[in-house]
Write a protein that holds these residues in place. Sequence first.
Motif, short mmCIF file in Angstrom:
data_model
loop_
_atom_site.label_atom_id
_atom_site.label_comp_id
_atom_site.label_asym_id
_atom_site.label_seq_id
_atom_site.Cartn_x
_atom_site.Cartn_y
_atom_site.Cartn_z
N UNK A 423 102.54 4.78 4.44
CA UNK A 423 103.55 3.98 5.05
C UNK A 423 103.49 2.36 4.63
N UNK A 424 102.70 1.85 3.99
CA UNK A 424 102.83 0.43 3.76
C UNK A 424 103.60 0.41 2.42
N UNK A 425 103.53 1.66 1.57
CA UNK A 425 103.97 1.42 0.13
C UNK A 425 105.56 1.95 0.21
N UNK A 426 105.84 2.13 1.33
CA UNK A 426 107.24 2.85 1.72
C UNK A 426 107.01 4.26 0.79
N UNK A 427 106.24 4.93 1.00
CA UNK A 427 105.93 6.38 0.08
C UNK A 427 106.18 6.18 -1.16
N UNK A 428 105.31 5.30 -1.74
CA UNK A 428 104.98 4.86 -2.95
C UNK A 428 105.90 4.04 -3.91
N UNK A 429 106.88 3.60 -2.96
CA UNK A 429 108.16 2.68 -3.84
C UNK A 429 107.46 1.46 -4.11
N UNK A 430 106.54 1.11 -3.33
CA UNK A 430 106.00 -0.47 -3.52
C UNK A 430 104.77 -0.27 -4.13
N UNK A 431 104.30 -1.13 -4.80
CA UNK A 431 103.08 -1.24 -5.57
C UNK A 431 101.84 -1.99 -4.80
N UNK A 432 101.55 -1.61 -3.87
CA UNK A 432 100.67 -2.69 -3.30
C UNK A 432 99.24 -1.93 -2.83
N UNK A 433 98.69 -1.15 -3.50
CA UNK A 433 97.57 -0.34 -3.29
C UNK A 433 96.32 -1.29 -3.07
N UNK A 434 96.09 -2.17 -3.86
CA UNK A 434 94.99 -3.27 -3.72
C UNK A 434 95.24 -3.86 -2.14
N UNK A 435 96.28 -4.30 -1.85
CA UNK A 435 96.51 -4.85 -0.54
C UNK A 435 96.11 -4.11 0.78
N UNK A 436 96.41 -2.60 0.39
CA UNK A 436 96.18 -1.51 1.28
C UNK A 436 94.54 -1.65 1.52
N UNK A 437 93.95 -1.30 0.44
CA UNK A 437 92.48 -1.32 0.68
C UNK A 437 91.91 -2.62 1.21
N UNK A 438 92.31 -3.72 1.09
CA UNK A 438 91.78 -4.88 1.58
C UNK A 438 92.20 -4.82 3.09
N UNK A 439 93.22 -4.34 3.46
CA UNK A 439 93.61 -4.36 5.08
C UNK A 439 92.86 -3.22 5.56
N UNK A 440 92.45 -2.03 4.87
CA UNK A 440 91.81 -1.05 5.57
C UNK A 440 90.49 -1.56 6.08
N UNK A 441 89.84 -2.21 5.13
CA UNK A 441 88.45 -2.75 5.10
C UNK A 441 88.45 -3.80 6.33
N UNK A 442 89.40 -4.65 6.43
CA UNK A 442 89.62 -5.57 7.41
C UNK A 442 89.59 -4.96 8.80
N UNK A 443 90.53 -4.00 8.82
CA UNK A 443 90.99 -3.50 10.39
C UNK A 443 90.06 -2.19 10.72
N UNK A 444 88.93 -2.09 9.78
CA UNK A 444 87.69 -1.24 9.92
C UNK A 444 86.67 -1.85 10.40
N UNK A 445 86.36 -3.14 9.74
CA UNK A 445 85.39 -3.82 10.14
C UNK A 445 85.38 -5.46 10.72
N UNK A 446 86.02 -5.99 9.98
CA UNK A 446 86.11 -7.38 10.06
C UNK A 446 86.82 -7.83 11.56
N UNK A 447 88.18 -7.39 11.63
CA UNK A 447 88.97 -7.79 12.81
C UNK A 447 88.23 -7.15 14.24
N UNK A 448 88.08 -5.98 14.36
CA UNK A 448 87.41 -5.62 15.44
C UNK A 448 86.07 -6.20 15.90
N UNK A 449 85.22 -6.37 14.85
CA UNK A 449 84.00 -7.03 15.10
C UNK A 449 84.22 -8.34 15.65
N UNK A 450 85.15 -9.00 14.87
CA UNK A 450 85.11 -10.41 15.30
C UNK A 450 85.92 -10.67 16.58
N UNK A 451 86.91 -10.10 16.93
CA UNK A 451 87.33 -9.87 18.16
C UNK A 451 86.58 -9.72 19.39
N UNK A 452 85.60 -8.76 19.20
CA UNK A 452 84.81 -8.35 20.17
C UNK A 452 83.64 -9.32 20.55
#
Length: 462
Positions: A423-452
């Motif tokens: 979804x974030x690479x527009x089906x592979x047209x953008x090369x942003x895999x590193x950013x996606x990995x960081x985002x996944x980590x943040x939305x999995x752990x950092x943001x929800x815990x922090x908000x809570x």
Amino acid sequence: MKQDSRSSASAGASKARDGFTSSFGVLAATLGSAVGLGNIWKFPYLTGTNGGAGFLIVYVCATLLVGLPVMISEIMLGRRAKSDAVTALKKLAPAGQPWWLISAFGVLSAFLIMAFYSEVAAWVFAYVFKAIGGGILSSNPQVTSSAFGKLIADPVQSLLWQWLVLALIGGILLMGVAKGIEAVTKKLMPILFLLLVVIGVRSLMLPGAMQGVSFLFTPDFSKITAGVVLTAVGLAFFKLSIGMGTMMTYGSYFRDDQNIPATTLRVMCADLFVSMLAGIAIFPAVFAFGFKPEAGPSLLFITIPAVFASMPMGQLFMVAFFILAAIASTGAMLSILEVPVSVLSERFGISRPRATVLNLLVLALFGATCALSNSSMADFKLFGMTMFDLFDFVTSNILMPLGGIFLCLFVGWVWGFERLKAALSNEGRLHNEGLVRVLLLVVRFVSPLLILVVMLKGLKLF
Ligand code: PFF
């Protein structure tokens, strides 16, 4: 993967769906939603009452660690589903899982926010005319305070201005997404920036202005409590219009070739920039004329007119300032109301004009509880707050952060890496895999815990 193919199929099928037509349109509308009374009314008074620069730093951290990831996630889900916020989560979630409740609560938040927001906007619109007429042109805060007091204590004026504002927003929404929201915000956003820069420069040229600048940029961390941190996180949600389906709805109007992370980052930076400019327009002037920065919600309506009245050509700048605030509130209200309008029209098949009118009628009645919070209903309180204060508190400090937590959990744990990457690479047209990995980590752990943690601490539940 099943849900994904279903959603892209339906995306393909709904070609005629209204949406933003240009990249600049996407930016103007999304920024129009983020920039609003939050920058010009809430941010300055919260910064003023919570100690200045220290609050600012916490707020910027909250925007980066929580605001940005939630905003990217929301826009991404919206564009993936290409439907109203409730339908979007029904489409994207595994069958039988009630993630759509996030959007249902979002609709509730939209009504609660619109109820008080349209009233503050009502005061702003009324002030444009009062500034032109010269009625609030006094450098004595007692005079400006009594003028404001008169306005908000008058039930008829409060209601009429609110209904006028609602009618204006309804009129724009009736024209649709591209011809209404996009066309209007494209015209208004450049004017807003221009006015803000002019007023900011004027304010900085005042003698004594540097005291205000140092208030805004020299931190005093002794004022930072758990409650203050919750306020900053709440402000980040409110500012970026996230945690309640607004960005999901706007995301559904994004074009497929739009770079979501880049657009979001741009909107976030521009929004911060507007808040800073608003701070720079307000605080130096407040200090230069010996006013107090911690006036609270009335800063905009009592202190600011007195400040402008004290400077040469003050009336002109005052009119410009309230026009600016009126413009800012318009873009934001369009996006808040678009949430229930799109749910009614797309999910329940009611025509867009009818859905708009229906929402407006409900709001005209429901919003009255806030319009009358300083007059006929001043004694009607729940948890010690008037409806105006209660709706503001509940949405920013509870509903939106909770919505944010569940959105993060959905994207991080249910959606997972592959879909996020597609979804974030527009089906592979953008090369942003590193950013996606960081985002996944943040939305999995950092943001929800922090908000809570911040929520529980701030609400003194832990
Ligand atoms: N972001 C807007 C502001 O700062 O004024 C307020 C807002 C708009 C809140 C849209 C929520 C929303 F859905």
